[in-house]
Design a protein around this motif. Structure first.
Motif, PDB file in Angstrom:
ATOM      1  N   GLU A  32      -2.859   5.132   5.079  1.00 15.20           N
ATOM      2  CA  GLU A  32      -1.665   5.296   4.254  1.00 15.20           C
ATOM      3  C   GLU A  32      -2.000   5.313   2.761  1.00 15.20           C
ATOM      4  OE1 GLU A  32       0.268   0.909   4.076  1.00 15.20           O
ATOM      5  OE2 GLU A  32       0.416   1.896   6.012  1.00 15.20           O
ATOM      6  N   TYR A  33      -3.281   5.034   2.446  1.00 17.26           N
ATOM      7  CA  TYR A  33      -3.680   5.038   1.037  1.00 17.26           C
ATOM      8  C   TYR A  33      -4.287   6.375   0.614  1.00 17.26           C
ATOM      9  CZ  TYR A  33      -2.638   0.171   1.516  1.00 17.26           C
ATOM     10  OH  TYR A  33      -1.964  -0.998   1.754  1.00 17.26           O
ATOM     11  N   TYR A  87      -9.480   1.031   3.899  1.00 18.12           N
ATOM     12  CA  TYR A  87      -9.120   0.713   2.513  1.00 18.12           C
ATOM     13  C   TYR A  87      -8.835  -0.777   2.341  1.00 18.12           C
ATOM     14  CZ  TYR A  87      -7.278   1.847  -2.111  1.00 18.12           C
ATOM     15  OH  TYR A  87      -7.097   1.955  -3.473  1.00 18.12           O
ATOM     16  N   LEU A  88      -8.376  -1.403   3.452  1.00 17.31           N
ATOM     17  CA  LEU A  88      -7.996  -2.822   3.360  1.00 17.31           C
ATOM     18  C   LEU A  88      -9.138  -3.766   3.707  1.00 17.31           C
ATOM     19  CD1 LEU A  88      -4.464  -2.619   5.048  1.00 17.31           C
ATOM     20  CD2 LEU A  88      -4.997  -2.690   2.620  1.00 17.31           C
ATOM     21  N   THR A 101     -11.504  -7.715  -5.387  1.00 12.03           N
ATOM     22  CA  THR A 101     -11.061  -6.517  -6.103  1.00 12.03           C
ATOM     23  C   THR A 101     -12.218  -5.679  -6.621  1.00 12.03           C
ATOM     24  OG1 THR A 101     -10.718  -7.960  -7.989  1.00 12.03           O
ATOM     25  CG2 THR A 101      -8.759  -7.225  -6.852  1.00 12.03           C
ATOM     26  N   SER A 135      -5.654   1.522  -9.178  1.00  8.30           N
ATOM     27  CA  SER A 135      -5.440   1.743  -7.748  1.00  8.30           C
ATOM     28  C   SER A 135      -4.606   0.582  -7.192  1.00  8.30           C
ATOM     29  CB  SER A 135      -6.782   1.834  -7.037  1.00  8.30           C
ATOM     30  OG  SER A 135      -7.420   0.578  -7.060  1.00  8.30           O
ATOM     31  N   PHE A 156      -5.020  -1.870  -5.360  1.00  4.16           N
ATOM     32  CA  PHE A 156      -5.578  -3.219  -5.323  1.00  4.16           C
ATOM     33  C   PHE A 156      -6.365  -3.572  -6.577  1.00  4.16           C
ATOM     34  CE2 PHE A 156      -4.753  -2.165  -0.951  1.00  4.16           C
ATOM     35  CZ  PHE A 156      -4.026  -3.274  -0.571  1.00  4.16           C
ATOM     36  N   LEU A 157      -6.251  -2.731  -7.584  1.00  7.89           N
ATOM     37  CA  LEU A 157      -6.982  -3.041  -8.808  1.00  7.89           C
ATOM     38  C   LEU A 157      -6.228  -2.504 -10.021  1.00  7.89           C
ATOM     39  CD1 LEU A 157      -9.511  -4.222 -10.153  1.00  7.89           C
ATOM     40  CD2 LEU A 157     -10.614  -2.032  -9.840  1.00  7.89           C
ATOM     41  N   PHE A 174     -13.022  -2.243  -5.255  1.00  7.00           N
ATOM     42  CA  PHE A 174     -12.147  -1.117  -5.577  1.00  7.00           C
ATOM     43  C   PHE A 174     -12.548  -0.443  -6.889  1.00  7.00           C
ATOM     44  CE2 PHE A 174      -9.777  -3.642  -2.608  1.00  7.00           C
ATOM     45  CZ  PHE A 174      -9.388  -2.661  -1.713  1.00  7.00           C
ATOM     46  N   ARG A 217      -0.103 -15.631   3.185  1.00  4.97           N
ATOM     47  CA  ARG A 217      -0.955 -15.206   2.066  1.00  4.97           C
ATOM     48  C   ARG A 217      -0.125 -14.730   0.873  1.00  4.97           C
ATOM     49  NH1 ARG A 217      -5.380 -11.116   3.771  1.00  4.97           N
ATOM     50  NH2 ARG A 217      -5.999 -11.635   1.664  1.00  4.97           N
ATOM     51  N   SER A 258     -11.927   4.560  -7.888  1.00  7.60           N
ATOM     52  CA  SER A 258     -12.561   3.449  -7.168  1.00  7.60           C
ATOM     53  C   SER A 258     -13.992   3.783  -6.765  1.00  7.60           C
ATOM     54  CB  SER A 258     -11.762   3.061  -5.914  1.00  7.60           C
ATOM     55  OG  SER A 258     -10.480   2.663  -6.267  1.00  7.60           O
ATOM     56  N   VAL A 318      -9.698  -6.613   1.403  1.00  6.83           N
ATOM     57  CA  VAL A 318      -8.597  -7.507   1.030  1.00  6.83           C
ATOM     58  C   VAL A 318      -7.966  -8.190   2.237  1.00  6.83           C
ATOM     59  CG1 VAL A 318      -7.936  -6.420  -1.145  1.00  6.83           C
ATOM     60  CG2 VAL A 318      -6.994  -5.537   0.969  1.00  6.83           C
ATOM     61  N   ASP A 319      -8.250  -7.688   3.431  1.00  2.35           N
ATOM     62  CA  ASP A 319      -7.635  -8.250   4.628  1.00  2.35           C
ATOM     63  C   ASP A 319      -8.722  -8.489   5.678  1.00  2.35           C
ATOM     64  OD1 ASP A 319      -6.192  -8.872   6.850  1.00  2.35           O
ATOM     65  OD2 ASP A 319      -5.024  -7.000   6.922  1.00  2.35           O
ATOM     66  N   TYR A 330       3.335   1.875   3.850  1.00  2.70           N
ATOM     67  CA  TYR A 330       3.544   3.158   3.161  1.00  2.70           C
ATOM     68  C   TYR A 330       2.588   3.320   1.959  1.00  2.70           C
ATOM     69  CZ  TYR A 330       7.687   2.998   6.021  1.00  2.70           C
ATOM     70  OH  TYR A 330       8.534   2.899   7.083  1.00  2.70           O
ATOM     71  N   GLY A 331       1.424   2.680   2.043  1.00  2.00           N
ATOM     72  CA  GLY A 331       0.453   2.801   0.955  1.00  2.00           C
ATOM     73  C   GLY A 331       0.855   2.053  -0.306  1.00  2.00           C
TER      74      GLY A 331
END
Lengths: 229, 792
Positions: free
Chosen positions: B217-218, B97-98, B572, A195, A197-198, B575, A64, B395, B101-102, A75-76
């Motif tokens: 982790e976010y 959080y993912l 996206t 953020s 992802f955005l 978010f 991907r 978000s 996206v995943d 680690y974020g």
């Protein structure tokens, strides 16, 4: 014996196919996600074609790696969307002989892209695990003009200042005064805001003598993406 | 029927509610509260599923009830503990959080749902089975269930103060274990020994060695702990959340600092609540005469005037208080509802902040800011609200937080607390697409319009830096001197004025350019009479929040979601506005699952006749109506008590206990159709009374002493709650006469609709307001009423 030879040949062929596949994906990424959105800085496009992005993401996500979006790297942290990397690179207008400082090495991908164009890249990573991974990878890929520094990006890297450009990929609620001080007169600093992802906007900080101005730029990805090849 | 069944049902119900609240707490810490809400809503479908299972295997369960009941209760206990033991596996590779996206995270979500669903399923089968088998005693049993739940809610509060969050499931699991042990048939005790041992051993292991749950982790806390030499120097758990103080030489905070600042941004400890940012521990010294906030847009009110009396709402860790002290403010009233945080700052951390909270100028108040505004009659030169949104956007995770300090009514109250030249000041992070600053401005403009006939342009100033914008609404018009000082301040700090009397368009982006001029034209439309049309046209909800729809941070317009997807991309866009989206997703999931759970039993009990329409209408109506009223009452009492936790505890426990009393009385109160109809008519009557009178009554008595308020709240809640406890047992009794095979189905329908109602109430509250939730609750009871008017 025969079987072993067949397996060996198959393995070599599949490796070749694997790598050709990534090359094709990378070319598609540059054409569809980057050029189509208006990036025309030739050195940036060349760098995006050269750097093997899939090597900068965790192994499980390699297929991907060339998708049109950011990817988690642990680690974020994320490896930015290819278009954002290209857009940020174009914005700082890098050229041969330039010295660039990056705050937040992450996987090392942005540093590798910059290193394809400029003379020297200093990249600082505060999370030692990420920094060390990036360091090893960039060394293995023979990016001799990248120096990965494990440390607090707040202080920048004064010993090599001033910089033609500073790319702050790990932005905070403030812009560290030492970074502003280490920017060359006429230099540019770029900061993505949003953020993980955005990324909503990119902030360009320009320094002209004592006058420091900012410009918020909207990535064109927010415009419907309809052209297909 | 053995009398101890009442005790067992009570214990089991107490444990289920306590476990539910604990999971909410735990998941909010390691993930986010909106995700916790989604997971628990789905898990609570265990109640609906229990009805389905009981309907499908009713006879088997009844034949084995003596063994099944204790086994089910003990399995509830074991599964409550087991979840914690396997939680590392469940959460090891899963991060909500993912989710968008995943795709591989979807499997993690399904496993999480299942893990949390199991204890609720076992517990609900046990309760449902008791109801089916002992339906003649339903009044007393439902009483035990509701009283148990009420006590369970209160008990959870005590547990939250006493134990660490990860120890709680172990403690709670002893309740269903005890409930099961009580019901072991004489002579079979030896056979139950392995289950009893498992049920005892697991909580002991968990209590002594609670698992360390992996945090996303976010989350802010995870990020801070990734910094070099970062450590948690103090941690406190309470019903207010888990506070963690983190220290690292790389932790600094200077929000929106001017690029002209040439000093050093100081290193400081940071407090996180449930893993989310709460605020920096502000170092302050009596000799300080300047503050880094002087270099931010937050300084705007101090540029305009030198306030003597300051009111800080949601004062947090006291950052703005420290700034005010260096600015020479004489009296600072700092209102912060998190008592634990304030106590830590006043005591344990007093040395670090140089006893700022003990300074004679400081008056810390531990109350909900809005409750303070309603009680207070002092006047202030300046009222400062907390900063809106955060750097890079939130978000939308705060979308469903009721922000009563940010409503038009709250601002009106603030206006009346201002001296003649007083000001309200509020800062927001700039966001893209612009939402929070526009909604703030709209709120200030409407506040001004509500209280003054003069043009708002002369009373509002706004100044923008590279990342933040600060608005000041001044009661008296801004004078030329003040306007000049604001311009000078902007030039010194590289900030641009956005709103000033007589401002020129060219002044607005000298230092900080935006991608286009849209923001300014939006600001101008809000300042004009055209603002209401603009609210409708804009792609996001920027209409000011009101007490009826107090969701300031909810910007999503459902009708524009498609357009958002087109602009930002499918993966996206979540978010951008995830909070509300999660509720919608939850609603879709649980409604889909509920439909399946409700339809499935029909294959066993037949599709037609025999009171099925009655069952659906009666039990859907009370499932929806009861929860709607509970949610509304909690919301109303938050301001009344000034504390959301105690409001929830008071309402939940008061309602459940009064409903329990109603259930107990239901046996004597009424028999037959006429009785039920009377009860339902009374419930509807009380709901309509609440809709009209509750808010004014609560406002009228808000200044009463706490004991009087507790007494009054019971007085307000008890009549409706008493009668609301009756329709469920009365309906089950009626089914027992009509067609007792429908009882498990009715239990399942009630369970499913109760879960759906929480998500649905939120959606209605966001889209139409609390009054509509109330009216729909009345309609839901009307549905139950209509069921009882149909001749079966």
């Amino acid at each position: 014996m025969k079987l072993a030879i067949i397996l060996l040949v198959l393995s070599v062929l599949s490796q070749e196919a694997y790598s050709q596949n990534f090359e094709r994906m990378r070319e598609n990424m540059v054409r569809q996600q980057i050029q189509n959105r208006g990036i025309d800085h030739q050195a940036t496009l060349r760098a995006m074609r050269n750097v093997e992005r899939h090597l900068f993401v965790p192994r499980a996500q390699q297929r991907r790696a060339y998708d049109d979006g950011p990817q988690p790297i642990g680690y974020g942290q994320t490896i930015s969307q290819p278009y954002i990397v290209a857009y940020m690179t174009q914005l700082v207008n890098p050229g041969p002989g330039h010295k660039v400082l990056e705050i937040g090495a992450g996987s090392g991908y942005q540093a590798a892209v910059l290193a394809e164009i400029v003379e020297k890249v200093y990249t600082i990573e505060i999370i030692p695990e990420l920094g060390n991974q990036a360091k090893i990878l960039l060394e293995n890929l023979e990016y001799d003009n990248v120096e990965v520094i494990i440390g607090d990006g707040y202080f920048g890297h004064e010993s090599e200042a001033p910089y033609d450009a500073i790319v702050v990929t790990a932005a905070a609620e403030y812009i560290p005064p030492p970074l502003v001080a280490q920017l060359k007169d006429g230099g540019k600093m770029i900061i993505p805001v949003g953020s993980p992802f955005l990324v909503q906007t990119l902030m360009l900080v320009e320094k002209q003598g004592d006058r420091i101005t900012t410009k918020n730029l909207m990535p064109v990805r927010f415009v419907p993406f309809t052209r297909k090849e | 029927m053995p009398k101890r069944i009442y005790i067992s049902v009570g214990l089991l119900s107490a444990s289920i509610i306590a476990f539910q609240l604990t999971l909410m707490y735990l998941l909010s810490i390691i993930q986010w509260s909106h995700f916790a809400y989604m997971v628990i809503s789905v898990a609570l479908l265990g109640f609906g599923a229990s009805g389905t299972l009981l309907a499908l295997a009713r006879n088997w369960f009844i034949r084995h009830i003596k063994i099944a009941l204790p086994v089910l209760m003990m399995l509830t206990a074991v599964s409550m503990s087991l979840i914690m033991i396997i939680s590392n596996t469940v959460f090891g590779s899963f991060d909500s959080y993912l989710l968008f996206v995943d795709r591989s995270q979807v499997l993690g979500l399904v496993i999480t749902y299942f893990a949390f669903f199991v204890p609720f399923l076992f517990g609900a089968i046990a309760i449902g089975l008791v109801y089916i088998h002992y339906v003649k005693k339903i009044g007393g049993l439902y009483f035990a269930d509701l009283i148990g739940s009420g006590i369970g809610g209160l008990l959870t509060l005590v547990l939250f103060w006493s134990f660490s969050p990860t120890q709680l499931p172990a403690v709670i699991s002893t309740l269903p274990l005890l409930a099961g042990i009580l019901l072991i048939p004489a002579g079979l005790k030896m056979k139950f020994t392995p289950l009893i041992l498992a049920g005892l051993l697991m909580p002991i292991i968990l209590f002594i060695n609670p698992p360390r749950l992996p945090m996303s982790e976010y989350k802010g806390l995870s990020g801070a702990l990734n910094l070099p030499d970062a450590e948690i120097v103090a941690e406190r758990s309470s019903p207010y959340g888990q506070l963690s103080i983190v220290r690292s030489p790389a932790l600094r905070y200077a929000p929106g600092l001017s690029l002209t600042f040439q000093g050093t941004v100081p290193v400081r400890d940071v407090i996180f609540n449930n893993g989310n940012w709460f605020g920096p521990v502000v170092e302050w010294s009596e000799t300080d005469t300047s503050h880094f906030l002087d270099y931010t847009t937050n300084s705007l009110p101090y540029i305009i005037a030198n306030p003597g009396d300051l009111l800080l709402l949601d004062a947090g860790t006291g950052l703005f208080a420290a700034h005010a002290l260096t600015r020479g403010v004489e009296n600072i009233t700092a209102v912060e509802q998190n008592r634990i945080a304030v106590n830590m700052l006043k005591n344990e951390l007093a040395g670090m902040i140089d006893s700022m909270y003990q300074d004679p100028s400081m008056n810390p108040v531990n109350l909900h800011p809005r409750s303070y505004l309603l009680k207070d009659d002092n006047l202030y030169d300046l009222i400062i609200l907390p900063t809106s949104e955060s750097f890079g956007g939130t978000s939308g995770i705060n979308a469903l937080e009721e922000q009563y300090t940010m409503t038009v009514e709250a601002m009106n109250e603030m206006w009346h607390r201002l001296t003649a030249d007083g000001m309200i000041s509020v800062t927001s992070w700039m966001d893209y697409p612009s939402r929070a600053p526009l909604k703030l401005l709209a709120t200030l403009v409407e506040t001004h319009e509500n209280n003054s006939s003069l043009p708002a342009e002369d009373h509002i100033a706004a100044i923008r830096g590279w990342g933040t914008i600060t608005f000041v609404l001044k009661k008296s018009p801004l004078n030329p001197d003040e306007i000049g000082r604001i311009r000078d301040f902007g030039n010194q700090m590289n900030f641009d004025p956005v709103l000033l009397p007589g401002i020129d368009q060219s002044e607005r982006s000298v230092f900080n350019q935006l991608p286009d001029d849209d923001f300014f034209s939006h600001v101008d439309r809000i300042m004009s009479a055209d603002r209401y049309r603009f609210y409708n046209e804009y792609d996001f909800n920027i209409r000011p929040a009101t007490d009826n729809i107090p969701y300031f941070s909810q910007f999503l317009k459902l009708g524009r979601y498609g357009k958002m997807q087109e602009m930002f991309g499918q993966s996206t866009v979540p978010f951008l506005e995830i909070g509300y989206l999660i509720v919608l997703l939850t609603f879709i999931q649980i409604t889909g699952a509920a439909v399946i759970l409700i339809i499935l039993p029909l294959f066993a009990i037949g599709w037609k006749g025999g009171g099925k329409l009655y069952t659906v209408l009666h039990f859907s109506g009370i499932g929806l109506g009861f929860m709607f009223i509970e949610i509304i009452l909690i919301q109303q009492f938050i301001l009344y008590f000034g504390n959301p936790i105690y409001a929830a505890a008071a309402v939940l426990s008061g309602m459940l206990i009064c409903s329990g009393a109603g259930s107990l009385a239901s046996g004597r109160f009424s028999k037959g159709r006429r009785g039920i109809v009377k009860v339902l008519a009374l419930v509807i009557f009380f709901i309509l009374i609440y809709t009209i009178l509750l808010t004014p009554l609560l406002r009228l008595t808000i200044n009463f002493p706490l004991t009087a308020k507790i007494f009054l709240s019971i007085l307000f809640i008890s009549p409706a709650a008493f009668f609301m406890g009756m329709p469920f047992p009365l309906g089950l009794r009626k089914l027992a006469e009509l067609n007792d095979t429908l009882i498990p189905w009715a239990w399942g329908i009630n369970g499913c609709l109760s879960v759906i109602s929480t998500a649905l109430a939120t959606i209605i509250a966001v889209e139409a307001g609390y009054i509509w939730v109330m009216l729909i609750a009345a309609l839901a009871y009307g549905l139950t009423l209509s069921a009882n008017l149909i001749k079966n």
